[in-house]
Design a protein around this motif. Structure first.
Motif, short mmCIF file in Angstrom:
data_model
loop_
_atom_site.label_atom_id
_atom_site.label_comp_id
_atom_site.label_asym_id
_atom_site.label_seq_id
_atom_site.Cartn_x
_atom_site.Cartn_y
_atom_site.Cartn_z
N ARG A 464 0.85 -1.22 0.00
CA ARG A 464 0.00 0.00 0.00
C ARG A 464 0.87 1.24 0.00
NH1 ARG A 464 -3.58 -0.59 5.10
NH2 ARG A 464 -4.41 1.44 4.44
N MET A 465 1.87 1.29 0.84
CA MET A 465 2.75 2.46 0.90
C MET A 465 3.41 2.71 -0.45
SD MET A 465 3.23 4.23 3.81
CE MET A 465 4.94 4.72 3.83
N LEU A 466 3.96 1.66 -1.04
CA LEU A 466 4.73 1.84 -2.27
C LEU A 466 3.83 2.22 -3.44
CD1 LEU A 466 7.24 -1.13 -1.93
CD2 LEU A 466 7.62 1.29 -1.48
N TYR A 467 2.68 1.60 -3.55
CA TYR A 467 1.78 1.94 -4.65
C TYR A 467 1.20 3.34 -4.48
CZ TYR A 467 1.73 -2.29 -7.44
OH TYR A 467 2.09 -3.30 -8.29
N LEU A 468 0.83 3.72 -3.27
CA LEU A 468 0.34 5.08 -3.03
C LEU A 468 1.42 6.10 -3.36
CD1 LEU A 468 -1.72 4.77 0.29
CD2 LEU A 468 -2.58 5.33 -2.00
N LYS A 469 2.66 5.79 -2.98
CA LYS A 469 3.75 6.73 -3.28
C LYS A 469 3.91 6.90 -4.79
CE LYS A 469 7.82 5.40 -3.65
NZ LYS A 469 9.19 4.83 -3.52
N ASP A 470 3.90 5.80 -5.54
CA ASP A 470 4.11 5.90 -6.99
C ASP A 470 2.94 6.62 -7.68
OD1 ASP A 470 6.52 4.63 -6.77
OD2 ASP A 470 5.74 2.63 -7.25
N ILE A 471 1.72 6.28 -7.30
CA ILE A 471 0.55 6.91 -7.93
C ILE A 471 0.49 8.40 -7.59
CG2 ILE A 471 -1.96 6.96 -8.03
CD1 ILE A 471 -1.92 3.93 -7.48
N CYS A 472 0.68 8.74 -6.33
CA CYS A 472 0.60 10.15 -5.92
C CYS A 472 1.73 10.98 -6.51
CB CYS A 472 0.63 10.24 -4.39
SG CYS A 472 -0.87 9.62 -3.60
N THR A 473 2.91 10.36 -6.63
CA THR A 473 4.02 11.07 -7.26
C THR A 473 3.71 11.38 -8.72
OG1 THR A 473 5.65 10.04 -5.78
CG2 THR A 473 6.46 10.95 -7.86
N ALA A 474 3.15 10.43 -9.43
CA ALA A 474 2.81 10.64 -10.83
C ALA A 474 1.73 11.72 -10.98
CB ALA A 474 2.33 9.33 -11.45
#
Length: 624
Positions: A464-474
């Motif tokens: 969850r942390m890693l996917y949220l980070k990647d999506i929010c960064t994009a």
């Protein structure tokens, strides 16, 4: 004395008595003029006047008896009567007096015939003075006084009518002059003819008896003559200015014409203004560039979201013309959008970046063995008692674990791949073009994607942390609104070591267990749903401040001969748009600025600003 003589004598006496009686009767209504007869009775007066000198007492008795009524004998003797004065006759007016009176009457009659438009004749008072000198009797004096009054009144009336005429002519001349000077120098020939006519009108006025009115005539005459001289001196300049009328819309050519006129006629009324306007040619050219820019990009900039190519073109124009166009009111709005445009220009397609990651998450099925909350084993096949293979790292490394018989029954298929496959389907429906075409839907759907990941507690906390980070960064790198709204999330999501590569498959390592606990705690700090957008694209577009205003040149600023500012050269049928009117000016610091001078509505121009700071020759722009 014989009988005949006696009879004649008696007859004469009777006739004399009758005559005297008639005279007395006529004098009863006349004012008393001789106070010496006041106390004498009428009968005694008659006796005294008629019979005292006669030596015939019998005639006196007869006369007395005839004058006293027989029925009232005592009233004659006892009651007094009104005393009557004897008439004092005045001589008839002399022929000389009558002739003088007739001459005065003729003078009075002639006053009414005199034309007030001409000079009044010299008033000759000698007839009036002569009449007064000739008046001797009371009647003549009364006549002389009455005719003198008539003469003075007629003279006064004549002078008054002429003064009223002069006043009316001055008003007409002044009105005509006021109307005549309310024109530009292009009509100087017509104005010159008007001045000639007005000069003739003023010259033909009779002289006034009022010094103040004469001064007014002189002042108005000086004004007309001064205007005529001004036209005569400036005919060549006015003719040269007509060339600017035909070319003022061409910035470079028009500025060149203004400069030539200012150089050729340095003493003219236009020289200083034309030179200053010509010097601002570069600003006028930049304003034309602005119009071209608005024509090309105005529609896109009316939208809440623009594509990368538009954002780049807008920013290139913004940075290349800021030093010349920052005075425009729209420039401030453009500056406010520059940050969002910069993000849009550097935008990386969100779907293109995120969809592969999400697909990777659902690419491979696992069975999830969780002996406790800290350890997650991703089994590569359906579990069985004994040895089972599990994925140990991100690169496909495998290890084995021995599962007791009773542990196998509680192991279920990992729900995460199925979730990511469903999520991929949603992301596939979010093409990057949607960010421009329907930004409201794009915000809503991507916010739902983020929330679905944040709220799914079945996901590995590290995942969850890693996917949220990647999506929010994009998303942050693609849109300014997300950049601002996800800033607090990204500070949490980029906590070390989650900002790098994390191997969440290493279930046998205590470090992985600690990271999983840390991730679970950090996720709890994320604000609930800070991204939800409830506004549609249309509503978002309506929040955009327009910068699509164009400045259309409709004429140039000139002054009438009377000093009123007006827009010249704007007489093209159907050309005039509605909008506010502006001219370029220079601030105290020497910087260009826009000055509103009026408005244009339904083809009518109204210049409401009257300022000496304005310059003739300035192009007039209508803001649309």
């Amino acid at each position: 004395m014989n009988t005949t003589s006696k009879i004649l004598w008696i007859v004469c006496g009777v006739l004399a008595g009758v005559a005297i009686t008639l005279a007395l009767l006529l004098l009863l209504n006349v004012q008393e003029s001789d106070r010496t007869l006041q106390d004498v009775p009428v009968v005694n007066q008659v006796k005294s006047a008629s019979f005292e000198t006669t030596d015939r007492p019998e005639l006196a008795d007869v006369s007395a008896k005839k004058l006293v009524p027989e029925e009232e004998p005592e009233r004659v003797a006892s009651e007094p009567v009104t005393p009557v004065a004897l008439p004092r006759e005045e001589p008839e007016p002399s022929q000389e007096f009558l002739a003088a009176a007739a001459r005065v009457k003729e003078e009075v009659a002639n006053f009414a015939k005199i034309e007030i438009e001409s000079e009044l004749p010299k008033f000759d008072r000698s007839p009036v003075d002569l009449l007064a000198d000739l008046a001797q009797t009371g009647e003549e004096k009364e006549t002389a006084s009455a005719l003198t009054l008539q003469y003075e009144e007629a003279k006064k009336n004549l002078i008054g009518r002429q003064e009223d005429y002069i006043d009316e002519q001055l008003r007409l001349v002044n009105d005509r002059l006021t109307a005549a000077v309310d024109c530009g120098t292009a009509e100087h020939e017509s104005l010159a003819r008007n001045c000639e006519e007005l000069t003739k009108n003023l010259d033909s006025l009779p002289n006034s008896t009022d010094p103040g009115r004469e001064a007014e005539v002189r002042a108005l005459t000086d004004r007309v003559q001064g205007l005529s001289q001004r036209i005569e001196r400036s005919r060549a300049v006015y003719d040269a200015v007509r060339e600017y009328d035909a070319r003022f819309r061409d910035t470079v050519v028009g500025s060149g014409i203004l400069k030539e006129i200012a150089t050729a006629y340095p003493e003219s009324e236009y020289a200083a203004d034309f030179a200053a306007v010509a010097a601002s040619c570069d600003v006028m050219e930049s304003l034309e560039k602005w119009n071209a820019f608005v024509t090309n990009y105005g529609a896109q900039l009316a939208r809440f979201s623009v594509d990368s190519a538009t954002a780049k073109a807008v920013l290139d124009f913004y940075h290349g013309n800021a030093h010349l166009l920052k005075f425009l009111p729209e420039w401030k709005t453009l500056s406010e959008r520059s940050e969002a445009l910069t993000v849009a220009m550097r935008r990386k397609p969100v779907q293109e970046r995120i969809l592969p990651l999400i697909r990777h998450g659902g690419a491979r099925d696992f069975w999830l063995y969780r002996p406790d909350a800290k350890h997650w084993y991703y089994l590569l096949a359906e579990p069985k008692p004994g040895e089972n293979r599990w994925l140990a790292d991100l690169y496909g490394g495998e290890q084995t674990i021995v599962l007791p018989h009773d542990a196998v029954a509680g192991i279920k298929r990992d729900p995460q791949p199925a979730f990511f496959r469903q999520l991929a389907e949603r992301v596939e429906a979010l093409p990057d073009t949607l960010q421009v075409d329907d930004i409201g839907t794009w915000y809503t759907e991507w916010s739902n994607v983020v929330e679905s990941v944040r709220q799914n507690t079945e996901l590995d906390p590290i995942v969850r942390m890693l996917y949220l980070k990647d999506i929010c960064t994009a998303l942050s790198q693609s849109d300014l609104q997300y950049q601002k709204r996800l800033a607090s999330w990204l500070r949490v999501l980029n906590t070390k070591p989650f900002n790098g590569h994390v191997n969440w498959y290493a279930a046998d390592k205590e470090e992985t267990s600690r990271l999983r606990e840390n991730a679970k705690g950090l996720l709890a700090f994320l604000e609930k749903d800070p991204l939800h957008v409830v506004r549609t694209t249309r509503e978002l577009d309506e929040t955009v401040k327009s910068i699509a205003a164009r400045y259309v040149c409709i004429g140039w600023l000139d002054r009438t001969f009377g000093g009123r500012w007006f827009v010249r050269g704007s007489d093209e049928p159907g050309f005039l748009p509605d909008g506010e009117l502006f001219v370029l000016a220079t601030s105290d610091k020497g910087e260009p600025r826009l000055v509103k001078i009026g408005d244009c509505a339904r083809g009518e121009i109204a210049v409401t600003l009257a300022s000496d700071a304005l310059r003739a020759g300035s192009r007039v722009y209508c803001r649309q």
